[in-house]
Scaffold this motif. Structure first.
Motif: not given
Length: 232
Positions: A113-114, A67-71, A93-96, A82-88
């Motif tokens: 951050a990966g 659901g991160v695309g909804t975010l 992540a590139a698509q987002l 800003a949006l911060a993503l920690v994970g993979g």
């Protein structure tokens, strides 16, 4: 012992004479002496100012979208966040990131951050303003999952916005320890995030309530004591 109420109910239907709920949790000492937000951002090399909404965890589970695309779509309605993503994984992540840029949002406001070491997770959480858990409604997320990230969000003392799912409502209460929004709906999620951005007192109140709850009931020590009490 099951990690959600639905799993416990399923066990009873299958003939279990006694089934109890033992949600997942956190190790208390991992969240002791957390840095303040300014210190955390400085250590990470992130900007010292600005509103950051963060998500921690894999971007899919068993090929199910989280659901991160909804975010991303919700943040596009707000702007200046800003949006911060920690994970993979990196390809998701590139698509987002592409979705973020296509929405007209600054690439510099997409902080990826990966995958990081588990002991670094509290540092990243400390750098956020709001922690998001925008899961869609699936049987897995709604009834069977007890995500570690929810308890980590609570232990980091950050305001939480999450999808309104039965498994989530077993842990946090809308308006008291989190803001819950309908799964996969952009407008309510954007409204909740905008409300949290504009109301620091609300963020602090939700964060404090969630912290008290997790430290009282959802540390691994508390979980072990609850299981032993039920066995006795």
């Amino acid at each position: 012992f099951a990690t959600t109420g639905q799993l416990a109910a399923d066990l009873r239907e299958r003939g279990a004479q006694s089934a109890h709920i033992a949600h997942d949790g956190v190790r208390r000492d991992r969240f002791a002496d957390l840095p303040d937000q300014a210190t955390a951002r400085a250590r990470l090399g992130w900007r010292s100012t600005g509103f950051i909404v963060g998500y921690v965890g894999r971007l899919h589970t068993m090929e199910m979208d989280k659901g991160v695309g909804t975010l991303v779509d919700a943040l596009a309605q707000i702007g200046g966040v800003a949006l911060a993503l920690v994970g993979g994984p990196d390809d998701r992540a590139a698509q987002l990131r592409d979705r973020w840029i296509a929405a007209g949002l600054p690439e510099d406001d997409f902080l990826y951050a990966g995958q990081v070491a588990p002991d670094q997770i509290p540092l990243y959480l400390s750098a956020f303003d709001v922690c998001a858990m925008p899961f869609p409604f699936t049987p897995h997320f709604a009834y069977h999952a007890s995500p570690l990230k929810l308890f980590e969000y609570m232990a980091a003392r950050r305001a939480i916005v999450a999808s309104d799912l039965p498994s989530t409502r077993e842990v946090v209460t809308n308006g008291a320890s989190a803001l819950l929004t309908p799964p996969a709906e952009v407008e309510p999620l954007a409204d909740a995030l905008r409300r949290l951005r504009d109301d620091p007192a609300l963020r602090a109140r939700l964060a404090d309530a969630a912290y008290v709850e997790v430290m009282a009931h959802y540390t691994w020590d508390a979980r072990a004591r609850a299981i032993l009490n039920q066995l006795e």
